[in-house]
Design a protein around this motif. Structure first.
Motif, short mmCIF file in Angstrom:
data_model
loop_
_atom_site.label_atom_id
_atom_site.label_comp_id
_atom_site.label_asym_id
_atom_site.label_seq_id
_atom_site.Cartn_x
_atom_site.Cartn_y
_atom_site.Cartn_z
N THR A 146 28.10 1.99 37.50
CA THR A 146 27.33 2.88 38.26
C THR A 146 28.01 4.40 39.37
O THR A 146 27.38 5.48 38.39
N PHE A 147 29.10 4.60 38.59
CA PHE A 147 29.41 5.64 39.56
C PHE A 147 30.67 6.16 39.11
O PHE A 147 31.66 5.57 38.75
N ALA A 148 30.73 7.45 38.21
CA ALA A 148 31.75 8.17 37.64
C ALA A 148 32.68 8.20 38.40
O ALA A 148 34.22 8.83 37.64
N SER A 149 32.92 8.93 39.44
CA SER A 149 34.37 8.97 39.82
C SER A 149 33.77 7.71 41.48
O SER A 149 32.48 7.58 42.22
N GLU A 150 34.75 8.30 42.47
CA GLU A 150 34.91 7.83 44.18
C GLU A 150 33.96 8.02 45.08
O GLU A 150 33.55 7.98 46.06
N ASP A 151 33.80 9.77 44.35
CA ASP A 151 33.29 10.54 45.07
C ASP A 151 31.94 11.11 45.09
O ASP A 151 31.37 11.69 46.05
N MET A 152 31.50 9.66 43.79
CA MET A 152 30.31 10.36 43.82
C MET A 152 29.43 9.68 44.65
O MET A 152 29.55 8.55 44.92
N PRO A 153 28.12 10.56 45.07
CA PRO A 153 27.37 10.07 46.25
C PRO A 153 26.27 8.89 45.33
O PRO A 153 25.97 8.86 44.86
N LEU A 154 26.16 7.75 46.83
CA LEU A 154 24.85 7.05 46.05
C LEU A 154 24.10 7.22 47.02
O LEU A 154 23.60 8.25 47.95
N GLN A 155 22.54 7.49 46.13
CA GLN A 155 21.75 8.17 46.32
C GLN A 155 20.89 7.64 47.08
O GLN A 155 20.22 6.27 46.25
N LEU A 156 20.47 7.66 48.27
CA LEU A 156 20.26 6.88 49.05
C LEU A 156 18.37 7.06 49.35
O LEU A 156 17.76 8.80 49.59
N CYS A 157 17.31 7.14 48.83
CA CYS A 157 15.92 6.97 48.45
C CYS A 157 15.19 6.58 49.21
O CYS A 157 14.91 5.42 49.42
N VAL A 158 14.07 7.26 50.87
CA VAL A 158 14.18 6.84 51.92
C VAL A 158 11.95 7.31 51.05
O VAL A 158 11.60 8.55 51.02
N LEU A 159 10.93 6.14 50.55
CA LEU A 159 10.51 6.68 50.90
C LEU A 159 9.22 6.06 51.80
O LEU A 159 9.01 4.67 52.40
N HIS A 160 8.30 7.54 52.26
CA HIS A 160 7.76 7.32 53.69
C HIS A 160 6.57 8.02 54.08
O HIS A 160 6.38 8.30 52.97
N ASP A 161 5.36 7.87 55.18
CA ASP A 161 4.90 8.39 55.81
C ASP A 161 5.16 9.14 57.09
O ASP A 161 4.11 8.84 57.57
N SER A 162 6.47 9.26 57.39
CA SER A 162 7.05 9.47 58.82
C SER A 162 7.84 10.16 59.44
O SER A 162 9.06 10.04 58.48
N ALA A 163 7.57 11.58 59.62
CA ALA A 163 8.24 12.36 60.21
C ALA A 163 9.52 11.97 61.00
O ALA A 163 10.59 11.99 60.47
N THR A 164 9.10 10.62 62.14
CA THR A 164 10.14 10.64 62.94
C THR A 164 10.99 9.99 61.79
O THR A 164 12.94 9.03 62.14
N LEU A 165 11.23 8.60 60.86
CA LEU A 165 11.74 7.78 60.22
C LEU A 165 13.00 8.83 59.25
O LEU A 165 13.61 8.48 59.16
N ALA A 166 12.13 10.07 59.03
CA ALA A 166 13.33 11.02 58.16
C ALA A 166 14.04 11.29 59.23
O ALA A 166 15.57 11.05 58.68
N ASP A 167 13.81 11.86 60.55
CA ASP A 167 14.77 12.46 61.33
C ASP A 167 15.94 11.09 61.41
O ASP A 167 16.78 11.66 61.85
N ALA A 168 15.30 9.78 61.51
CA ALA A 168 16.12 8.79 62.20
C ALA A 168 17.14 9.07 60.93
O ALA A 168 18.08 8.74 61.34
#
Length: 203
Positions: free
Chosen positions: A63-85
């Motif tokens: 899945t990852f090309a290297s140990e340093d390749m970041p995990l892509q965390l996608c957050v589908l939302h409609d809340s500025a409060t959640l985004a900040d959290a």
């Protein structure tokens, strides 16, 4: 653009008992809806559980090309409060693979979200977003961890559903869906689940 959060150089993985304890603590308490700060605290609890849960999941080796390749965390939302959290949760230095946060506001539109969603390793669908966005779920055999606080998410093919029980944040796990995507979750995490769905039904 996504925001990249890296652990300190030379950081090692958490000891298992400490990591498991962090997840248990994250699940232990959720303020009652009547609380003056319930919206912000609720968002913090969800962000903490999603990020902590991800650290107990093993993706396929290619899945990852290297140990340093970041995990892509996608957050589908409609809340500025959640985004900040989520920003706050990932800002704290934590050992392990770095995570790159992709905030995907529902206002962007279903069609516009489809392209970036194709590059996610973890997709979280918040209950603040329209339920139709769950149509963006990847194919069942794609190694993408899917989580949501949406009623019936796990029973409809999602992998992890966040639920509130007696003011505590819990989760249901669709183990069959995880296995189809070749994602492994530590057994200790399953013991913390409220329900585990298998091919033969619930546990």
């Amino acid at each position: 653009m996504g925001q990249l959060f890296r652990p300190p150089i030379g950081a090692r993985a958490w000891p298992r008992h400490l990591a498991m304890l962090s997840l248990a603590v994250a699940l232990a308490w959720l303020p009652a809806a009547a609380s003056a700060q319930s919206i912000g605290s609720d968002a913090q609890a969800k962000a903490r559980v999603v990020v902590t849960f991800a650290r107990f999941v093993q993706w396929p080796a290619d899945t990852f090309a290297s140990e340093d390749m970041p995990l892509q965390l996608c957050v589908l939302h409609d809340s500025a409060t959640l985004a900040d959290a989520f920003r706050r949760q990932l800002a704290a230095p934590v050992p392990g693979r770095p995570m790159q946060l992709q905030l995907m506001p529902a206002a962007t539109g279903h069609t516009a979200l489809a392209a970036p969603a194709a590059h996610c390793h973890l997709m979280y669908f918040d209950d603040s977003a329209p339920r139709r966005l769950t149509e963006l779920l990847p194919p069942p055999d794609e190694p993408v961890l899917t989580m949501a606080q949406v009623d019936g998410f796990a029973s409809r093919g999602g992998m992890v559903e966040l639920v509130v029980v007696n003011d505590a944040l819990r989760f249901d796990v669709n183990l069959a869906a995880l296995q189809r995507a070749n994602l492994n979750v530590r057994a200790g995490v399953l013991k913390l689940a409220r329900e585990v769905l298998r091919d033969g039904g619930r546990r």
